[in-house]
Design an enzyme around this catalytic site. Sequence first.
Site, mmCIF file in Angstrom:
data_model
loop_
_atom_site.group_PDB
_atom_site.id
_atom_site.type_symbol
_atom_site.label_atom_id
_atom_site.label_comp_id
_atom_site.label_asym_id
_atom_site.label_seq_id
_atom_site.Cartn_x
_atom_site.Cartn_y
_atom_site.Cartn_z
ATOM 1 N N LYS A 183 1.053 -0.898 -0.011
ATOM 2 C CA LYS A 183 0.076 0.339 0.173
ATOM 3 C C LYS A 183 0.945 1.145 -0.454
ATOM 4 O O LYS A 183 1.698 1.758 0.894
ATOM 5 C CB LYS A 183 -0.587 -0.254 1.423
ATOM 6 C CG LYS A 183 -1.850 1.388 1.470
ATOM 7 C CD LYS A 183 -2.606 0.959 2.693
ATOM 8 C CE LYS A 183 -3.108 2.456 3.292
ATOM 9 N NZ LYS A 183 -3.899 2.576 4.157
HETATM 10 C C1 R5P Z 1 -1.826 4.589 8.087
HETATM 11 O O1 R5P Z 1 -1.035 4.184 7.680
HETATM 12 C C2 R5P Z 1 -2.978 3.970 7.887
HETATM 13 O O2 R5P Z 1 -2.432 2.285 7.758
HETATM 14 C C3 R5P Z 1 -4.682 4.903 6.452
HETATM 15 O O3 R5P Z 1 -5.443 3.488 6.868
HETATM 16 C C4 R5P Z 1 -4.255 5.074 6.006
HETATM 17 O O4 R5P Z 1 -3.196 5.843 5.364
HETATM 18 C C5 R5P Z 1 -5.301 5.322 4.547
HETATM 19 O O5 R5P Z 1 -6.521 6.114 4.716
HETATM 20 P P1 R5P Z 1 -5.996 7.818 4.053
HETATM 21 O O6 R5P Z 1 -7.142 7.163 2.422
HETATM 22 O O7 R5P Z 1 -7.617 7.581 4.896
HETATM 23 O O8 R5P Z 1 -4.987 7.605 3.818
#
Ligand code: R5P
Length: 261
Positions: free
Chosen positions: A172
Amino acid sequence: MSWGLQNRLAHIIKPKNNRTVMLAIDHGYFLGPTTGLEKPRKTIEPIRDYADTLMLTRGILRTSVDPLCSTPIVLRVSGGTSILSPLSNEGISVDMEEAIRLNVSGVALSIFVGSEHERQSLLNLTKLVDQGERYGIPVLAVTAVGREMTRDSRYLGLCCRIAAELGAHIVKTYYCEGFEKVVENCPVPIVIAGGKKVPERDALQLAYQAIQCGACGVDMGRNIFQCENPAAMIQAVRAIVHENKNVGEAYDLFESLRRNY
Ligand code: R5P
């Protein structure tokens, strides 16, 4: 890949099109009561069925998700820091046996390439991958970005490739200019985070561009749950990821759904 690992991976990334809409609701593990997630159950229940996977902590899973829920879970298993301390100083926060007891489809951990605790976070990843391979649980590596890091394709490409080289099954990361190079140079599927809340059309544009560049989907949080109408927004994101809709079509869908809820 063992049968169990492949099977769990297929719960996360849908084999019919190799795409996924993951709903990220793990922010509280270092941010506490994040806007939109103050009452997690209230946020999660109306939208969980639109998500292919929920990414969250065990605390929120136990307290705020019905055990009869059939949406696959990717469990956040790194932590140990808060927004008040250096975030890169994470450890593994959940035992793999506990992840199995919770019947998760995958586990997620952050790596902090270029940070003070780079080595520690990368070795956390390798330990988790070893355990994941032992029990057939896929590992998602999140390329965390410190304030001092530039989110360009060179840096994110480095992070994603290292995560894959060390054994992550999914990575991710963040969308950036030249994202196609990041995807090309990473031998495992990539999902993108949404980042901080932006207008809905911009968030849909981000998802669209990432998919065009070869991402297999999104792991989006704030741009869904901080939207005034999360159910409409997640369905619009799904239209891009699963139905190959363009931004205009997805935004029109968002607008029409928003009026109906
Ligand atoms: C951060 O490390 C977390 O894994 C969040 O889940 C990630 O940032 C994704 O969420 P967003 O779309 O709010 O950035």
